[in-house]
Design a protein around this motif. Sequence first.
Motif, mmCIF file in Angstrom:
data_model
loop_
_atom_site.group_PDB
_atom_site.id
_atom_site.type_symbol
_atom_site.label_atom_id
_atom_site.label_comp_id
_atom_site.label_asym_id
_atom_site.label_seq_id
_atom_site.Cartn_x
_atom_site.Cartn_y
_atom_site.Cartn_z
ATOM 1 N N PRO A 252 0.791 -1.244 0.000
ATOM 2 C CA PRO A 252 0.000 0.000 0.000
ATOM 3 C C PRO A 252 0.817 1.285 0.000
ATOM 4 C CG PRO A 252 -0.107 -1.083 2.144
ATOM 5 C CD PRO A 252 0.510 -2.063 1.200
ATOM 6 N N GLY A 253 2.061 1.238 0.499
ATOM 7 C CA GLY A 253 2.865 2.445 0.552
ATOM 8 C C GLY A 253 3.654 2.727 -0.713
ATOM 9 N N CYS A 254 3.536 1.862 -1.711
ATOM 10 C CA CYS A 254 4.247 2.072 -2.981
ATOM 11 C C CYS A 254 3.732 3.346 -3.647
ATOM 12 C CB CYS A 254 4.037 0.872 -3.895
ATOM 13 S SG CYS A 254 4.838 1.036 -5.496
ATOM 14 N N LEU A 255 4.633 4.154 -4.179
ATOM 15 C CA LEU A 255 4.243 5.409 -4.817
ATOM 16 C C LEU A 255 3.793 5.177 -6.264
ATOM 17 C CD1 LEU A 255 7.007 7.842 -3.536
ATOM 18 C CD2 LEU A 255 4.726 7.435 -2.584
ATOM 19 N N ILE A 256 2.798 5.955 -6.672
ATOM 20 C CA ILE A 256 2.269 5.849 -8.025
ATOM 21 C C ILE A 256 3.363 6.092 -9.064
ATOM 22 C CG2 ILE A 256 0.692 6.925 -9.680
ATOM 23 C CD1 ILE A 256 -0.620 5.060 -7.601
ATOM 24 N N GLY A 257 4.256 7.016 -8.773
ATOM 25 C CA GLY A 257 5.354 7.296 -9.698
ATOM 26 C C GLY A 257 6.222 6.083 -9.956
ATOM 27 N N ASP A 258 6.414 5.255 -8.934
ATOM 28 C CA ASP A 258 7.222 4.046 -9.098
ATOM 29 C C ASP A 258 6.510 3.030 -9.984
ATOM 30 O OD1 ASP A 258 9.232 5.066 -7.490
ATOM 31 O OD2 ASP A 258 8.418 4.182 -5.650
ATOM 32 N N LEU A 259 5.179 2.957 -9.860
ATOM 33 C CA LEU A 259 4.418 2.019 -10.684
ATOM 34 C C LEU A 259 4.339 2.486 -12.133
ATOM 35 C CD1 LEU A 259 1.541 1.151 -8.187
ATOM 36 C CD2 LEU A 259 3.523 -0.252 -8.792
ATOM 37 N N GLU A 260 4.253 3.792 -12.327
ATOM 38 C CA GLU A 260 4.272 4.319 -13.692
ATOM 39 C C GLU A 260 5.630 4.039 -14.338
ATOM 40 O OE1 GLU A 260 3.638 8.480 -16.206
ATOM 41 O OE2 GLU A 260 3.679 8.514 -14.012
ATOM 42 N N GLY B 49 -11.258 4.552 1.587
ATOM 43 C CA GLY B 49 -10.709 4.069 2.847
ATOM 44 C C GLY B 49 -11.784 3.726 3.860
ATOM 45 N N GLU B 50 -12.998 3.511 3.384
ATOM 46 C CA GLU B 50 -14.158 3.334 4.265
ATOM 47 C C GLU B 50 -14.565 1.876 4.466
ATOM 48 O OE1 GLU B 50 -15.749 7.519 2.355
ATOM 49 O OE2 GLU B 50 -16.997 5.728 2.170
ATOM 50 N N LEU B 51 -13.985 0.963 3.698
ATOM 51 C CA LEU B 51 -14.403 -0.440 3.770
ATOM 52 C C LEU B 51 -13.395 -1.334 4.482
ATOM 53 C CD1 LEU B 51 -15.910 -0.947 0.195
ATOM 54 C CD2 LEU B 51 -17.056 -0.204 2.301
ATOM 55 N N GLY B 52 -12.137 -0.930 4.527
ATOM 56 C CA GLY B 52 -11.108 -1.757 5.153
ATOM 57 C C GLY B 52 -9.731 -1.169 4.907
ATOM 58 N N TRP B 53 -8.721 -1.832 5.458
ATOM 59 C CA TRP B 53 -7.330 -1.428 5.261
ATOM 60 C C TRP B 53 -6.687 -2.398 4.270
ATOM 61 C CZ3 TRP B 53 -3.866 2.339 6.295
ATOM 62 C CH2 TRP B 53 -2.527 2.028 6.053
ATOM 63 N N VAL B 54 -6.164 -1.873 3.173
ATOM 64 C CA VAL B 54 -5.570 -2.711 2.145
ATOM 65 C C VAL B 54 -4.158 -3.127 2.551
ATOM 66 C CG1 VAL B 54 -4.777 -2.790 -0.243
ATOM 67 C CG2 VAL B 54 -6.945 -1.678 0.307
ATOM 68 N N GLU B 55 -3.917 -4.437 2.642
ATOM 69 C CA GLU B 55 -2.603 -4.958 3.022
ATOM 70 C C GLU B 55 -1.684 -5.118 1.814
ATOM 71 O OE1 GLU B 55 -2.186 -8.092 5.779
ATOM 72 O OE2 GLU B 55 -4.172 -7.827 6.665
ATOM 73 N N TRP B 56 -2.225 -5.621 0.704
ATOM 74 C CA TRP B 56 -1.456 -5.727 -0.538
ATOM 75 C C TRP B 56 -2.403 -5.892 -1.707
ATOM 76 C CZ3 TRP B 56 -2.602 -10.309 -2.850
ATOM 77 C CH2 TRP B 56 -2.850 -11.432 -2.058
ATOM 78 N N LEU B 57 -1.859 -5.625 -2.887
ATOM 79 C CA LEU B 57 -2.633 -5.671 -4.120
ATOM 80 C C LEU B 57 -1.853 -6.412 -5.191
ATOM 81 C CD1 LEU B 57 -3.447 -1.858 -4.080
ATOM 82 C CD2 LEU B 57 -5.125 -3.646 -3.574
ATOM 83 N N VAL B 58 -2.564 -6.910 -6.180
ATOM 84 C CA VAL B 58 -1.931 -7.467 -7.375
ATOM 85 C C VAL B 58 -2.564 -6.801 -8.583
ATOM 86 C CG1 VAL B 58 -1.534 -9.506 -8.801
ATOM 87 C CG2 VAL B 58 -1.385 -9.686 -6.311
ATOM 88 N N PHE B 59 -1.721 -6.222 -9.454
ATOM 89 C CA PHE B 59 -2.180 -5.584 -10.683
ATOM 90 C C PHE B 59 -1.632 -6.337 -11.888
ATOM 91 C CE2 PHE B 59 -2.435 -2.026 -7.713
ATOM 92 C CZ PHE B 59 -3.645 -1.447 -8.067
ATOM 93 N N ASP B 60 -2.446 -6.413 -12.935
ATOM 94 C CA ASP B 60 -2.006 -6.999 -14.198
ATOM 95 C C ASP B 60 -1.634 -5.862 -15.141
ATOM 96 O OD1 ASP B 60 -1.671 -8.279 -16.653
ATOM 97 O OD2 ASP B 60 -3.250 -9.745 -16.249
ATOM 98 N N GLN B 61 -0.379 -5.852 -15.535
ATOM 99 C CA GLN B 61 0.120 -4.788 -16.398
ATOM 100 C C GLN B 61 -0.579 -4.777 -17.753
ATOM 101 O OE1 GLN B 61 4.345 -4.913 -16.658
ATOM 102 N NE2 GLN B 61 4.526 -3.136 -18.003
ATOM 103 N N ALA C 218 -2.329 3.026 -2.072
ATOM 104 C CA ALA C 218 -3.498 2.922 -1.202
ATOM 105 C C ALA C 218 -4.387 4.151 -1.342
ATOM 106 C CB ALA C 218 -3.062 2.751 0.245
ATOM 107 N N ALA C 219 -3.764 5.339 -1.392
ATOM 108 C CA ALA C 219 -4.538 6.577 -1.556
ATOM 109 C C ALA C 219 -5.155 6.653 -2.941
ATOM 110 C CB ALA C 219 -3.641 7.785 -1.298
ATOM 111 N N TRP C 220 -4.418 6.205 -3.962
ATOM 112 C CA TRP C 220 -4.950 6.166 -5.316
ATOM 113 C C TRP C 220 -6.166 5.263 -5.392
ATOM 114 C CZ3 TRP C 220 -5.599 1.916 -8.487
ATOM 115 C CH2 TRP C 220 -5.915 2.176 -9.827
ATOM 116 N N LEU C 221 -6.069 4.091 -4.809
ATOM 117 C CA LEU C 221 -7.173 3.131 -4.831
ATOM 118 C C LEU C 221 -8.401 3.683 -4.123
ATOM 119 C CD1 LEU C 221 -7.815 0.055 -5.569
ATOM 120 C CD2 LEU C 221 -7.401 -0.374 -3.139
#
Length: 307
Positions: free
Chosen positions: A118-126, A247-259, A143-146
């Motif tokens: 969740p703490g990964c920055l959007i810039g790093d993913l781009e 951020g109203e439904l839960g705390w996101v621990e990790w995600l998986v994205f398909d490029q 996490a904030a983006w999601l």
Amino acid sequence: MATDHSDMPSPSRRAFLSGRRAQRSPWDDFLSRLRRGADGQVFDFATAAGSARLVPANMQDVYRARSLCLEHGVTLALDGIPASAALDDMPVLWVEPGAAMARHERLGPDDSRWFVQPGCLIGDLEAAGLPQFCDQPPHLTVAAWLADRRACDWDRGCTADSGLVHAMVLLSDGTQANLGAFGVDNRKPLDNLRVQAMIPRLFELQAGVQDAAEDGPEWAARYRLDALAPAQGQTVNLAHLLLGHGGELGWVEWLVFDQRAGRPADRAYPARYGNRPGPDAAAQARDEAIRQLFDPDSLFPAHSQLF
């Protein structure tokens, strides 16, 4: 003549000598227990209602914070969401996933899927080449983006364009819910009894949504219930319920994205958003029902982001 107070005991010493402790407020007690148990950093904003920030060093800090917030009646809010509400009329702990929770890596050498904390920055993913994060604010955490409704404003039934495949979510009661594709060939969500009990009610709520031809392509509600009625050729994916969840439904621990599945985010940021009316009464009722399914304890904010 001036009085010499040098031999007078301090209030704390008087309390010690008399056997009485200075009374602490419930907020002070909460903050003290959080600081004793957390490996990460805790900052007190010293507001009247009680407000602090936790930058967790690990998921154990988040688990500890969830338990203490629930016990003390403190709201657990995700920090860093654009256009977030102030929440200054209630005790709140802002949790900011930082560098200790910023890992992102391919699942395999030839795999198009990425594991993302969740703490990964959007810039790093781009920079890694995931198209859904193109031209998004690079300083935002994933996490904030999601959680941002504007960033996740895909057309109705098109939530698969986010490229989101899986999400591990911490719910208010401490349950870890593994949300992902759901269908004949993928029954993974049913491994979790809590999620298993939620699914029939979610589909029941979705059945009450108007047809897209009647209501237009925009999704005018807080939570993406259209994830359960995807466009033709797409698969139902319960993780997509988290797109724009505030951020109203839960705390996101990790995600998986398909490029390969994601599409450029600039197409998901239509100018229509600012002029769109808010959800009608029926949509608001469905939103509240969804929130109660995920967070019956009201641990997370009810309205963390301005619609």
